[in-house]
Design an enzyme around this catalytic site. Structure first.
Site, short mmCIF file in Angstrom:
data_model
loop_
_atom_site.label_atom_id
_atom_site.label_comp_id
_atom_site.label_asym_id
_atom_site.label_seq_id
_atom_site.Cartn_x
_atom_site.Cartn_y
_atom_site.Cartn_z
N HIS A 170 35.57 60.54 113.42
CA HIS A 170 36.06 60.79 111.91
C HIS A 170 34.85 60.43 111.33
O HIS A 170 35.10 58.89 111.06
CB HIS A 170 37.50 60.39 111.71
CG HIS A 170 38.35 61.81 112.68
ND1 HIS A 170 39.10 60.54 113.04
CD2 HIS A 170 39.14 62.53 112.52
CE1 HIS A 170 39.29 61.18 114.09
NE2 HIS A 170 39.84 62.22 113.34
N ASN A 195 37.90 69.90 115.33
CA ASN A 195 38.00 69.70 114.62
C ASN A 195 36.50 69.60 113.51
O ASN A 195 36.11 68.44 113.84
CB ASN A 195 39.35 68.87 113.76
CG ASN A 195 40.10 69.28 114.36
OD1 ASN A 195 40.55 70.57 115.04
ND2 ASN A 195 41.71 68.60 114.64
N VAL A 196 36.83 70.06 112.15
CA VAL A 196 35.30 69.99 111.73
C VAL A 196 36.27 69.34 110.17
O VAL A 196 36.60 70.77 109.56
CB VAL A 196 34.17 71.14 110.75
CG1 VAL A 196 33.23 70.83 110.78
CG2 VAL A 196 33.73 71.45 113.32
N HIS A 252 38.27 65.99 118.14
CA HIS A 252 38.30 65.31 116.53
C HIS A 252 37.22 65.22 116.01
O HIS A 252 36.34 65.08 117.16
CB HIS A 252 39.63 64.37 116.34
CG HIS A 252 40.81 64.86 116.03
ND1 HIS A 252 41.04 64.69 115.20
CD2 HIS A 252 41.68 65.49 117.42
CE1 HIS A 252 42.58 66.11 115.66
NE2 HIS A 252 42.79 66.02 116.24
N SER A 260 32.09 66.62 113.14
CA SER A 260 30.83 66.57 112.17
C SER A 260 30.29 65.89 112.24
O SER A 260 30.08 64.61 112.49
CB SER A 260 30.85 66.02 110.34
OG SER A 260 32.34 67.19 110.34
N ASP A 303 46.94 68.63 110.28
CA ASP A 303 46.96 67.40 110.50
C ASP A 303 47.48 66.10 110.65
O ASP A 303 47.94 66.42 110.03
CB ASP A 303 45.47 67.61 110.33
CG ASP A 303 43.98 66.51 111.12
OD1 ASP A 303 43.76 67.11 112.25
OD2 ASP A 303 43.05 67.00 110.39
N HIS A 304 46.89 65.25 111.66
CA HIS A 304 46.92 63.88 111.76
C HIS A 304 48.16 63.75 110.83
O HIS A 304 47.84 62.98 109.62
CB HIS A 304 45.39 62.41 111.52
CG HIS A 304 44.63 63.03 112.08
ND1 HIS A 304 44.41 62.31 113.07
CD2 HIS A 304 43.30 63.69 112.11
CE1 HIS A 304 43.26 62.80 114.24
NE2 HIS A 304 42.70 63.35 112.84
P1 13P Z 1 35.50 65.13 110.75
O1 13P Z 1 35.55 64.73 109.38
O2 13P Z 1 34.81 64.21 110.98
O3 13P Z 1 34.79 65.91 111.32
O4 13P Z 1 36.29 65.69 111.25
C1 13P Z 1 37.98 66.11 111.69
C2 13P Z 1 38.55 66.04 112.33
O5 13P Z 1 38.60 65.48 113.30
C3 13P Z 1 39.90 66.57 111.56
O6 13P Z 1 41.45 65.99 112.71
#
Ligand code: 13P
Length: 284
Positions: free
Chosen positions: A181, A231-232, A209, A212, A85-86
Protein backbone atom coordinates in the site's frame (compact mmCIF):
# COMPACT_ATOMS: atom_id res chain seq x y z
CA UNK A 1 -29.89 -1.49 -11.62
CA UNK A 2 -29.00 -1.18 -7.94
CA UNK A 3 -26.02 -2.65 -6.12
CA UNK A 4 -24.61 -5.96 -7.32
CA UNK A 5 -22.95 -8.48 -5.02
CA UNK A 6 -19.19 -8.22 -5.18
CA UNK A 7 -18.96 -12.04 -5.45
CA UNK A 8 -21.08 -11.85 -8.61
CA UNK A 9 -18.89 -9.07 -10.04
CA UNK A 10 -15.75 -11.12 -9.34
CA UNK A 11 -17.36 -14.08 -11.10
CA UNK A 12 -17.97 -11.89 -14.18
CA UNK A 13 -14.28 -10.88 -14.05
CA UNK A 14 -13.13 -14.47 -13.59
CA UNK A 15 -15.17 -15.66 -16.56
CA UNK A 16 -13.60 -12.94 -18.70
CA UNK A 17 -10.14 -13.87 -17.36
CA UNK A 18 -9.59 -10.35 -16.08
CA UNK A 19 -9.97 -8.17 -13.01
CA UNK A 20 -12.53 -5.66 -11.92
CA UNK A 21 -11.06 -2.47 -10.46
CA UNK A 22 -12.02 -1.42 -6.93
CA UNK A 23 -11.49 2.23 -6.03
CA UNK A 24 -11.20 3.68 -2.53
CA UNK A 25 -13.47 6.71 -2.31
CA UNK A 26 -14.26 9.16 0.46
CA UNK A 27 -17.09 11.28 -0.90
CA UNK A 28 -19.58 12.02 -3.64
CA UNK A 29 -17.08 13.58 -6.08
CA UNK A 30 -15.07 10.36 -6.10
CA UNK A 31 -17.94 7.87 -6.06
CA UNK A 32 -19.94 9.80 -8.68
CA UNK A 33 -16.91 9.92 -10.99
CA UNK A 34 -16.31 6.17 -10.65
CA UNK A 35 -19.94 5.21 -11.31
CA UNK A 36 -20.29 7.67 -14.21
CA UNK A 37 -17.19 6.37 -15.98
CA UNK A 38 -18.14 2.72 -15.31
CA UNK A 39 -21.46 3.39 -17.03
CA UNK A 40 -19.77 5.22 -19.89
CA UNK A 41 -17.30 2.38 -20.58
CA UNK A 42 -19.91 -0.28 -19.72
CA UNK A 43 -17.80 -2.12 -17.15
CA UNK A 44 -18.54 -3.31 -13.62
CA UNK A 45 -16.70 -1.57 -10.80
CA UNK A 46 -16.39 -1.74 -7.01
CA UNK A 47 -16.43 1.26 -4.66
CA UNK A 48 -14.63 0.77 -1.35
CA UNK A 49 -14.55 2.65 1.91
CA UNK A 50 -11.44 2.46 4.03
CA UNK A 51 -12.66 2.42 7.69
CA UNK A 52 -10.26 5.12 8.84
CA UNK A 53 -11.95 7.56 6.45
CA UNK A 54 -15.06 7.01 8.53
CA UNK A 55 -13.97 6.67 12.15
CA UNK A 56 -10.56 8.35 11.93
CA UNK A 57 -10.83 11.35 9.61
CA UNK A 58 -14.64 11.64 9.64
CA UNK A 59 -14.66 12.10 5.86
CA UNK A 60 -17.94 10.22 5.67
CA UNK A 61 -20.48 8.22 7.61
CA UNK A 62 -21.02 4.49 7.17
CA UNK A 63 -24.73 4.53 6.37
CA UNK A 64 -24.46 7.76 4.40
CA UNK A 65 -21.68 6.28 2.25
CA UNK A 66 -23.60 3.04 1.66
CA UNK A 67 -26.79 4.94 0.75
CA UNK A 68 -24.87 7.25 -1.57
CA UNK A 69 -23.34 4.34 -3.49
CA UNK A 70 -26.71 2.54 -3.60
CA UNK A 71 -28.36 5.63 -5.02
CA UNK A 72 -25.64 6.09 -7.65
CA UNK A 73 -25.87 2.39 -8.58
CA UNK A 74 -29.64 2.61 -9.01
CA UNK A 75 -29.21 5.09 -11.86
CA UNK A 76 -26.87 3.03 -14.07
CA UNK A 77 -27.02 -0.24 -15.99
CA UNK A 78 -23.58 -1.68 -15.10
CA UNK A 79 -22.95 -3.72 -11.92
CA UNK A 80 -21.68 -1.58 -9.04
CA UNK A 81 -20.29 -3.23 -5.90
CA UNK A 82 -19.96 -1.69 -2.44
CA UNK A 83 -17.18 -2.96 -0.21
CA UNK A 84 -15.75 -2.18 3.22
CA UNK A 85 -11.96 -2.29 2.88
CA UNK A 86 -9.49 -3.51 5.58
CA UNK A 87 -11.00 -3.97 9.00
CA UNK A 88 -9.77 -6.27 11.73
CA UNK A 89 -12.54 -5.22 14.11
CA UNK A 90 -15.40 -7.74 14.25
CA UNK A 91 -17.86 -5.25 15.78
CA UNK A 92 -17.05 -2.55 13.24
CA UNK A 93 -17.62 -5.03 10.41
CA UNK A 94 -20.97 -6.07 11.89
CA UNK A 95 -21.94 -2.42 12.13
CA UNK A 96 -20.96 -1.83 8.50
CA UNK A 97 -23.20 -4.74 7.48
CA UNK A 98 -26.03 -3.28 9.55
CA UNK A 99 -25.51 0.10 7.86
CA UNK A 100 -25.81 -1.41 4.38
CA UNK A 101 -22.41 -2.69 3.20
CA UNK A 102 -22.88 -5.78 1.03
CA UNK A 103 -19.23 -6.86 1.02
CA UNK A 104 -16.60 -6.59 3.75
CA UNK A 105 -12.94 -7.35 4.23
CA UNK A 106 -11.73 -8.96 7.41
CA UNK A 107 -8.01 -8.28 7.57
CA UNK A 108 -6.37 -10.77 9.90
CA UNK A 109 -3.03 -10.61 8.10
CA UNK A 110 -1.25 -9.35 11.22
CA UNK A 111 -2.50 -12.32 13.25
CA UNK A 112 -1.04 -15.82 13.60
CA UNK A 113 -2.51 -18.11 10.92
CA UNK A 114 -4.83 -20.06 13.24
CA UNK A 115 -6.28 -16.82 14.62
CA UNK A 116 -6.70 -15.39 11.12
CA UNK A 117 -8.57 -18.57 10.15
CA UNK A 118 -10.76 -18.54 13.27
CA UNK A 119 -11.78 -14.89 12.97
CA UNK A 120 -12.20 -14.89 9.18
CA UNK A 121 -14.52 -17.91 9.59
CA UNK A 122 -16.47 -16.13 12.31
CA UNK A 123 -17.02 -13.09 10.05
CA UNK A 124 -18.02 -15.36 7.15
CA UNK A 125 -20.59 -17.20 9.28
CA UNK A 126 -22.41 -14.02 10.23
CA UNK A 127 -21.92 -12.12 6.97
CA UNK A 128 -23.23 -14.98 4.84
CA UNK A 129 -26.46 -15.17 6.84
CA UNK A 130 -27.07 -11.59 5.69
CA UNK A 131 -26.03 -12.30 2.09
CA UNK A 132 -22.84 -10.28 2.51
CA UNK A 133 -19.55 -11.32 0.87
CA UNK A 134 -16.25 -11.59 2.71
CA UNK A 135 -12.70 -10.95 1.54
CA UNK A 136 -9.81 -11.94 3.79
CA UNK A 137 -6.06 -11.46 3.57
CA UNK A 138 -3.42 -14.12 3.74
CA UNK A 139 0.26 -13.33 3.93
CA UNK A 140 0.76 -9.62 4.49
CA UNK A 141 0.61 -6.93 1.81
CA UNK A 142 1.96 -4.23 4.12
CA UNK A 143 3.14 -0.72 3.26
CA UNK A 144 5.39 0.40 0.44
CA UNK A 145 7.02 3.01 2.71
CA UNK A 146 8.30 0.15 4.88
CA UNK A 147 9.55 -1.75 1.79
CA UNK A 148 7.20 -4.54 2.87
CA UNK A 149 6.74 -5.68 -0.72
CA UNK A 150 10.41 -6.68 -0.76
CA UNK A 151 10.00 -9.13 2.09
CA UNK A 152 9.13 -12.57 0.69
CA UNK A 153 8.61 -13.92 4.22
CA UNK A 154 5.30 -12.08 4.18
CA UNK A 155 4.21 -13.52 0.81
CA UNK A 156 1.20 -15.84 0.53
CA UNK A 157 2.07 -19.53 0.36
CA UNK A 158 -0.06 -21.58 -2.09
CA UNK A 159 -0.60 -24.58 0.19
CA UNK A 160 -1.57 -22.33 3.11
CA UNK A 161 -3.96 -20.43 0.84
CA UNK A 162 -5.70 -23.70 -0.04
CA UNK A 163 -6.09 -24.59 3.63
CA UNK A 164 -7.25 -21.05 4.48
CA UNK A 165 -9.97 -21.06 1.82
CA UNK A 166 -11.16 -24.54 2.82
CA UNK A 167 -11.37 -23.72 6.52
CA UNK A 168 -12.85 -20.20 6.36
CA UNK A 169 -15.31 -20.24 3.46
CA UNK A 170 -14.28 -16.70 2.42
CA UNK A 171 -15.47 -15.43 -0.97
CA UNK A 172 -12.13 -13.95 -2.06
CA UNK A 173 -8.56 -13.75 -0.81
CA UNK A 174 -6.14 -10.83 -0.87
CA UNK A 175 -2.70 -12.20 -1.65
CA UNK A 176 0.79 -10.91 -0.89
CA UNK A 177 2.86 -11.32 -4.05
CA UNK A 178 5.03 -8.19 -4.06
CA UNK A 179 2.57 -5.31 -3.97
CA UNK A 180 2.20 -2.91 -1.02
CA UNK A 181 0.00 0.00 0.00
CA UNK A 182 1.04 3.58 -0.68
CA UNK A 183 3.83 5.10 -2.75
CA UNK A 184 6.48 2.59 -3.86
CA UNK A 185 10.10 3.49 -3.22
CA UNK A 186 11.07 1.44 -6.27
CA UNK A 187 9.08 -0.11 -9.11
CA UNK A 188 7.49 -3.25 -7.61
CA UNK A 189 7.92 -6.67 -9.15
CA UNK A 190 5.00 -9.02 -8.72
CA UNK A 191 5.77 -12.68 -8.10
CA UNK A 192 3.61 -13.97 -10.95
CA UNK A 193 4.81 -17.57 -10.60
CA UNK A 194 3.63 -17.62 -7.03
CA UNK A 195 0.34 -16.08 -8.12
CA UNK A 196 -0.17 -18.87 -10.64
CA UNK A 197 0.50 -21.47 -7.95
CA UNK A 198 -1.91 -19.83 -5.51
CA UNK A 199 -4.52 -19.69 -8.25
CA UNK A 200 -4.06 -23.39 -8.98
CA UNK A 201 -4.27 -24.28 -5.29
CA UNK A 202 -7.48 -22.33 -4.59
CA UNK A 203 -10.88 -22.02 -6.24
CA UNK A 204 -11.40 -18.47 -5.01
CA UNK A 205 -11.06 -15.13 -6.78
CA UNK A 206 -7.80 -13.46 -5.75
CA UNK A 207 -7.41 -9.80 -4.87
CA UNK A 208 -4.41 -7.56 -5.49
CA UNK A 209 -3.99 -4.71 -3.01
CA UNK A 210 -1.60 -1.77 -3.32
CA UNK A 211 -2.59 -1.07 -6.91
CA UNK A 212 -1.12 2.43 -7.23
CA UNK A 213 2.14 2.52 -9.16
CA UNK A 214 2.30 -1.07 -10.46
CA UNK A 215 3.28 -1.03 -14.16
CA UNK A 216 0.41 -1.92 -16.50
CA UNK A 217 2.21 -4.86 -18.10
CA UNK A 218 2.53 -6.55 -14.69
CA UNK A 219 -1.09 -5.82 -13.89
CA UNK A 220 -2.31 -7.26 -17.18
CA UNK A 221 -0.27 -10.42 -16.58
CA UNK A 222 -1.62 -10.71 -13.01
CA UNK A 223 -5.20 -10.36 -14.27
CA UNK A 224 -4.79 -13.41 -16.50
CA UNK A 225 -3.27 -15.43 -13.66
CA UNK A 226 -6.07 -15.24 -11.10
CA UNK A 227 -6.42 -11.65 -9.91
CA UNK A 228 -10.12 -10.77 -10.24
CA UNK A 229 -10.20 -7.68 -8.01
CA UNK A 230 -7.59 -4.97 -8.06
CA UNK A 231 -7.58 -2.24 -5.37
CA UNK A 232 -6.55 1.33 -6.10
CA UNK A 233 -6.41 4.06 -3.47
CA UNK A 234 -3.30 6.25 -3.20
CA UNK A 235 -3.04 7.44 -6.81
CA UNK A 236 -6.75 8.23 -6.93
CA UNK A 237 -6.58 10.21 -3.68
CA UNK A 238 -3.44 11.98 -4.87
CA UNK A 239 -5.17 13.04 -8.07
CA UNK A 240 -8.14 14.31 -6.08
CA UNK A 241 -5.82 16.36 -3.90
CA UNK A 242 -3.84 17.68 -6.88
CA UNK A 243 -7.05 18.69 -8.68
CA UNK A 244 -8.29 20.68 -5.67
CA UNK A 245 -4.87 22.28 -5.36
CA UNK A 246 -4.79 23.25 -9.08
CA UNK A 247 -8.27 24.71 -8.85
CA UNK A 248 -7.42 26.75 -5.77
CA UNK A 249 -4.22 27.99 -7.37
CA UNK A 250 -6.04 29.03 -10.54
CA UNK A 251 -8.46 31.10 -8.45
CA UNK A 252 -6.05 32.34 -5.81
CA UNK A 253 -7.21 35.55 -4.15
CA UNK A 254 -10.72 35.48 -5.67
CA UNK A 255 -13.46 36.04 -3.14
CA UNK A 256 -16.41 34.43 -4.93
CA UNK A 257 -18.19 31.76 -2.92
CA UNK A 258 -19.60 30.18 -6.09
CA UNK A 259 -16.08 28.96 -6.80
CA UNK A 260 -16.59 26.49 -3.97
CA UNK A 261 -19.68 25.00 -5.63
CA UNK A 262 -18.08 24.94 -9.05
CA UNK A 263 -15.02 23.09 -7.77
CA UNK A 264 -16.81 19.71 -7.86
CA UNK A 265 -17.28 19.98 -11.59
CA UNK A 266 -13.58 20.68 -12.13
CA UNK A 267 -12.46 17.88 -9.81
CA UNK A 268 -14.92 15.33 -11.21
CA UNK A 269 -13.72 16.00 -14.77
CA UNK A 270 -10.10 15.47 -13.74
CA UNK A 271 -10.98 12.26 -11.91
CA UNK A 272 -13.03 10.99 -14.84
CA UNK A 273 -10.16 11.50 -17.29
CA UNK A 274 -7.97 9.35 -15.06
CA UNK A 275 -10.71 6.73 -14.58
CA UNK A 276 -11.35 6.39 -18.33
CA UNK A 277 -7.69 5.50 -18.80
CA UNK A 278 -7.49 3.21 -15.75
CA UNK A 279 -10.65 1.29 -16.60
CA UNK A 280 -9.04 0.21 -19.91
CA UNK A 281 -7.06 -2.29 -17.82
CA UNK A 282 -10.20 -4.24 -16.99
CA UNK A 283 -11.45 -6.36 -19.86
CA UNK A 284 -14.88 -7.29 -18.52
P1 13P B 1 -2.98 1.79 -2.79
O1 13P B 1 -3.43 2.88 -1.89
O2 13P B 1 -1.53 1.51 -2.67
O3 13P B 1 -3.43 2.02 -4.21
O4 13P B 1 -3.71 0.47 -2.29
C1 13P B 1 -5.10 0.44 -2.19
C2 13P B 1 -5.55 -0.78 -1.52
O5 13P B 1 -4.98 -1.83 -1.62
C3 13P B 1 -6.79 -0.67 -0.71
O6 13P B 1 -7.10 -1.84 -0.08
Amino acid sequence: MGLERVSKILKIADEANTSVIAFNCINYDMAYSVVTVAEEVKKPVVIMLYPEHNYGFNNTDLRGFAEMVKSLASKVTVPIGLHLDHSSDFNYIMNAIKEGFTSVMFDGSMLPLEENIRLSKKVVEVAHTFGVDVEAELGRVGFAADSDEENPDMYTRPEVAAEFCRKTGVDSVAVAIGSAHGVYLEVPKLDLERLEEINKATEKPLVLHGGSGIPNNQLEAAFTKGINKFNVGTEFFQLYYDSVFEYMKAHEGEKNVNLLFEMSNYVQNRLMDYLREKMKLSKC
